[in-house]
Design a protein around this motif. Structure first.
Motif, PDB file in Angstrom:
ATOM      1  N   SER A   1     -73.679  -6.521 -16.979  1.00 57.82           N
ATOM      2  CA  SER A   1     -72.935  -5.311 -17.384  1.00 57.82           C
ATOM      3  C   SER A   1     -73.755  -4.458 -18.335  1.00 57.82           C
ATOM      4  N   ASP A   2     -75.075  -4.461 -18.148  1.00 58.34           N
ATOM      5  CA  ASP A   2     -75.987  -3.723 -19.017  1.00 58.34           C
ATOM      6  C   ASP A   2     -76.389  -2.410 -18.353  1.00 58.34           C
ATOM      7  N   VAL A   3     -75.408  -1.599 -18.006  1.00 58.68           N
ATOM      8  CA  VAL A   3     -75.671  -0.276 -17.446  1.00 58.68           C
ATOM      9  C   VAL A   3     -74.454   0.588 -17.729  1.00 58.68           C
ATOM     10  N   ARG A   4     -74.686   1.858 -18.051  1.00 55.25           N
ATOM     11  CA  ARG A   4     -73.605   2.810 -18.288  1.00 55.25           C
ATOM     12  C   ARG A   4     -73.809   4.006 -17.371  1.00 55.25           C
ATOM     13  N   TYR A   5     -73.187   4.073 -16.141  1.00 54.42           N
ATOM     14  CA  TYR A   5     -72.364   2.997 -15.604  1.00 54.42           C
ATOM     15  C   TYR A   5     -72.816   2.636 -14.192  1.00 54.42           C
ATOM     16  N   ARG A   6     -73.842   3.326 -13.714  1.00 52.70           N
ATOM     17  CA  ARG A   6     -74.362   3.046 -12.389  1.00 52.70           C
ATOM     18  C   ARG A   6     -75.864   3.304 -12.383  1.00 52.70           C
ATOM     19  N   PHE A   7     -76.620   2.401 -11.781  1.00 50.90           N
ATOM     20  CA  PHE A   7     -78.020   2.667 -11.514  1.00 50.90           C
ATOM     21  C   PHE A   7     -78.141   3.510 -10.246  1.00 50.90           C
ATOM     22  N   VAL A   8     -79.080   4.444 -10.267  1.00 53.27           N
ATOM     23  CA  VAL A   8     -79.389   5.249  -9.089  1.00 53.27           C
ATOM     24  C   VAL A   8     -80.895   5.243  -8.891  1.00 53.27           C
ATOM     25  N   ILE A   9     -81.322   4.912  -7.686  1.00 54.95           N
ATOM     26  CA  ILE A   9     -82.750   4.857  -7.351  1.00 54.95           C
ATOM     27  C   ILE A   9     -83.236   6.255  -6.987  1.00 54.95           C
ATOM     28  N   ASP A  10     -84.327   6.677  -7.616  1.00 53.43           N
ATOM     29  CA  ASP A  10     -85.014   7.900  -7.232  1.00 53.43           C
ATOM     30  C   ASP A  10     -86.026   7.516  -6.152  1.00 53.43           C
TER      31      ASP A  10
ATOM     32  N   GLU B   1     -84.827  -5.777 -11.472  1.00 50.53           N
ATOM     33  CA  GLU B   1     -84.391  -5.764 -12.865  1.00 50.53           C
ATOM     34  C   GLU B   1     -83.017  -5.108 -12.978  1.00 50.53           C
ATOM     35  N   ALA B   2     -82.801  -4.042 -12.194  1.00 50.82           N
ATOM     36  CA  ALA B   2     -81.498  -3.374 -12.214  1.00 50.82           C
ATOM     37  C   ALA B   2     -80.398  -4.312 -11.738  1.00 50.82           C
ATOM     38  N   TYR B   3     -80.695  -5.143 -10.752  1.00 51.58           N
ATOM     39  CA  TYR B   3     -79.701  -6.129 -10.290  1.00 51.58           C
ATOM     40  C   TYR B   3     -79.321  -7.067 -11.432  1.00 51.58           C
ATOM     41  N   GLU B   4     -80.320  -7.564 -12.145  1.00 50.99           N
ATOM     42  CA  GLU B   4     -80.034  -8.498 -13.231  1.00 50.99           C
ATOM     43  C   GLU B   4     -79.246  -7.818 -14.347  1.00 50.99           C
ATOM     44  N   ARG B   5     -79.604  -6.610 -14.655  1.00 49.65           N
ATOM     45  CA  ARG B   5     -78.881  -5.891 -15.695  1.00 49.65           C
ATOM     46  C   ARG B   5     -77.442  -5.581 -15.264  1.00 49.65           C
ATOM     47  N   THR B   6     -77.261  -5.270 -13.992  1.00 44.75           N
ATOM     48  CA  THR B   6     -75.904  -5.029 -13.485  1.00 44.75           C
ATOM     49  C   THR B   6     -75.045  -6.271 -13.650  1.00 44.75           C
ATOM     50  N   MET B   7     -75.609  -7.426 -13.367  1.00 44.47           N
ATOM     51  CA  MET B   7     -74.858  -8.675 -13.504  1.00 44.47           C
ATOM     52  C   MET B   7     -74.495  -8.954 -14.959  1.00 44.47           C
TER      53      MET B   7
ATOM     54  N   LEU C   1     -83.082  11.084  -0.985  1.00 45.84           N
ATOM     55  CA  LEU C   1     -83.518  11.493  -2.320  1.00 45.84           C
ATOM     56  C   LEU C   1     -83.083  10.495  -3.383  1.00 45.84           C
ATOM     57  N   HIS C   2     -81.820  10.067  -3.280  1.00 49.37           N
ATOM     58  CA  HIS C   2     -81.248   9.156  -4.273  1.00 49.37           C
ATOM     59  C   HIS C   2     -80.340   8.160  -3.565  1.00 49.37           C
ATOM     60  N   CYS C   3     -80.297   6.941  -4.127  1.00 50.93           N
ATOM     61  CA  CYS C   3     -79.383   5.928  -3.605  1.00 50.93           C
ATOM     62  C   CYS C   3     -78.853   5.109  -4.776  1.00 50.93           C
ATOM     63  N   GLY C   4     -77.536   5.030  -4.867  1.00 49.25           N
ATOM     64  CA  GLY C   4     -76.921   4.247  -5.923  1.00 49.25           C
ATOM     65  C   GLY C   4     -77.048   2.761  -5.680  1.00 49.25           C
ATOM     66  N   VAL C   5     -77.005   2.011  -6.765  1.00 49.87           N
ATOM     67  CA  VAL C   5     -76.992   0.546  -6.703  1.00 49.87           C
ATOM     68  C   VAL C   5     -75.561   0.097  -6.957  1.00 49.87           C
ATOM     69  N   CYS C   6     -74.920  -0.388  -5.916  1.00 47.10           N
ATOM     70  CA  CYS C   6     -73.536  -0.851  -5.994  1.00 47.10           C
ATOM     71  C   CYS C   6     -73.525  -2.365  -6.238  1.00 47.10           C
ATOM     72  N   HIS C   7     -72.506  -2.828  -6.969  1.00 48.42           N
ATOM     73  CA  HIS C   7     -72.403  -4.272  -7.211  1.00 48.42           C
ATOM     74  C   HIS C   7     -72.358  -5.052  -5.901  1.00 48.42           C
ATOM     75  N   SER C   8     -71.764  -4.451  -4.870  1.00 48.95           N
ATOM     76  CA  SER C   8     -71.683  -5.145  -3.585  1.00 48.95           C
ATOM     77  C   SER C   8     -73.060  -5.309  -2.948  1.00 48.95           C
ATOM     78  N   ASP C   9     -74.024  -4.432  -3.296  1.00 50.50           N
ATOM     79  CA  ASP C   9     -75.395  -4.642  -2.817  1.00 50.50           C
ATOM     80  C   ASP C   9     -75.913  -6.000  -3.260  1.00 50.50           C
TER      81      ASP C   9
END
Length: 351
Positions: A333-342, A325-331, A36-44
């Protein structure tokens, strides 16, 4: 074999894109899960770009997975169809070494089987993660998502949550009078929530003054901008416990001196090596420690704690089509505080 759609990195330089592959049919002890959902971790990002070396391509990232059980193997006793479950950083281990028997599978002496960018116990079959419509996992390595936690906000708990909860519990941060969290990002914001829920007075240490309002909103009692000239002198010997979540290079010695006698600083980020001055430890019997995630038992404890205290990750939900785009924003620090994929976006839209 079960045909499965996902998103994969095919090499370190190419953006992630649609990828068709096959999951194994459930074995007697396996559970099939609709993601259902998967977080985007910096280690990804680090692994998809082979920044740590040893990446296996094609790679389907994702180790913060929440989903629904859709079928179970003949010998499965712990799970039923329709239950909501989580999959964290690993999906197997040797099950017989001292660490595994102690419920600390993350420290398996033969190496844990990571959820993606790894090999199954046969040593040859690659593992694929949660940026996909389904996943098959042994029942012993699943987690129950308690009622009361938003499912999208639960996903990052399976990495960011347990990465901070485990060292707080293990090294006594839950007993600290004055605790500090170094860095306010995906890990740091969870550290603030856990320490506050455990009764500590919490200070956020950050080089970004603009994060002060967020730190206080999350429950911190104080905020210290570490770029200020005299901040280390003013706060010397102030804290019992520091949770260091920073992944960029920084001076351990300066922060160790913020600890009082017998204080502990725990590293959970992965910065480049930094020189350690023994005097920063010796002079007040301070400790510098490290920690990585937690075992299945402790991760379940953490999830139950979150349900009891109303804790979830602060997230921004995205479509899988927007993951690059989420990867680039994570790099940035443009997210508060975790992206999650629906993952509904994978099933319902064009990939």
């Amino acid at each position: 074999m079960i045909p499965t759609r996902g998103y994969a990195a095919t090499d370190p330089k190419t953006p992630l894109g649609p990828f068709d592959f096959k999951r194994r049919d459930p074995r007697p002890n396996d559970v099939l899960i609709e993601v259902l959902h998967c977080g985007v971790c910096h280690s990804d990002i680090h692994q998809a770009r082979d920044e740590w070396g040893g990446s296996i391509f094609p790679m389907v990232p994702g180790h913060e997975v929440v989903g629904t059980v859709t079928s179970v193997g003949a010998d499965v006793s712990r799970w039923r169809v329709g239950e909501t479950v989580g999959v964290g950083v690993f999906v197997d281990s040797c099950r017989k070494c001292e660490a595994c028997l102690a419920g600390e599978e993350q420290y398996c002496l033969e190496g844990m089987t990571v959820t993606y960018n790894g090999l199954e116990r046969d040593g040859k079959t690659p593992t694929y993660g949660g940026y996909s419509e389904r996943i098959v996992v042994d029942e012993s390595y699943l987690l129950r998502i308690p009622d009361g936690i938003p499912l999208d906000g639960a996903a990052p708990l399976l990495c960011a949550g347990i990465t901070t909860y485990s060292p707080i519990r293990h090294f006594g941060g839950d007993q600290a009078r004055d605790a500090a969290v170094l860095g306010l990002g995906g890990l740091g914001h969870m550290g603030v929530k856990f320490l506050k829920a455990m009764g500590a007075r919490v200070t956020v240490l950050s080089h970004s003054p603009g994060k002060q309002d967020d730190a206080l909103r999350l429950g911190a009692d104080d905020f210290v901008a570490t770029a200020d000239d005299d901040v280390f002198e003013k706060n010397a010997g102030r804290f019992d416990f520091i949770l260091d979540t920073v992944s960029a290079s920084h001076d351990y010695n300066a922060y160790l001196r913020l600890l009082r006698r017998d204080g502990t600083m725990v590293i959970v980020g992965l910065p480049d090596p930094s020189t350690l001055e023994p005097g920063a430890l010796i002079n007040k019997r301070r400790r510098l420690a490290g920690s990585v995630i937690g075992g299945i038992r402790e991760t379940q404890e953490m999830l139950d704690f979150c349900a009891e205290h109303g804790i979830a990750s602060d997230i921004e939900t995205i479509r899988i089509q927007d993951v690059n785009e989420a990867y680039e924003r994570t790099m940035r620090s443009d997210v508060r505080y975790r992206f999650v994929i629906d993952l509904a976006s994978l099933r319902e839209g064009e990939c």
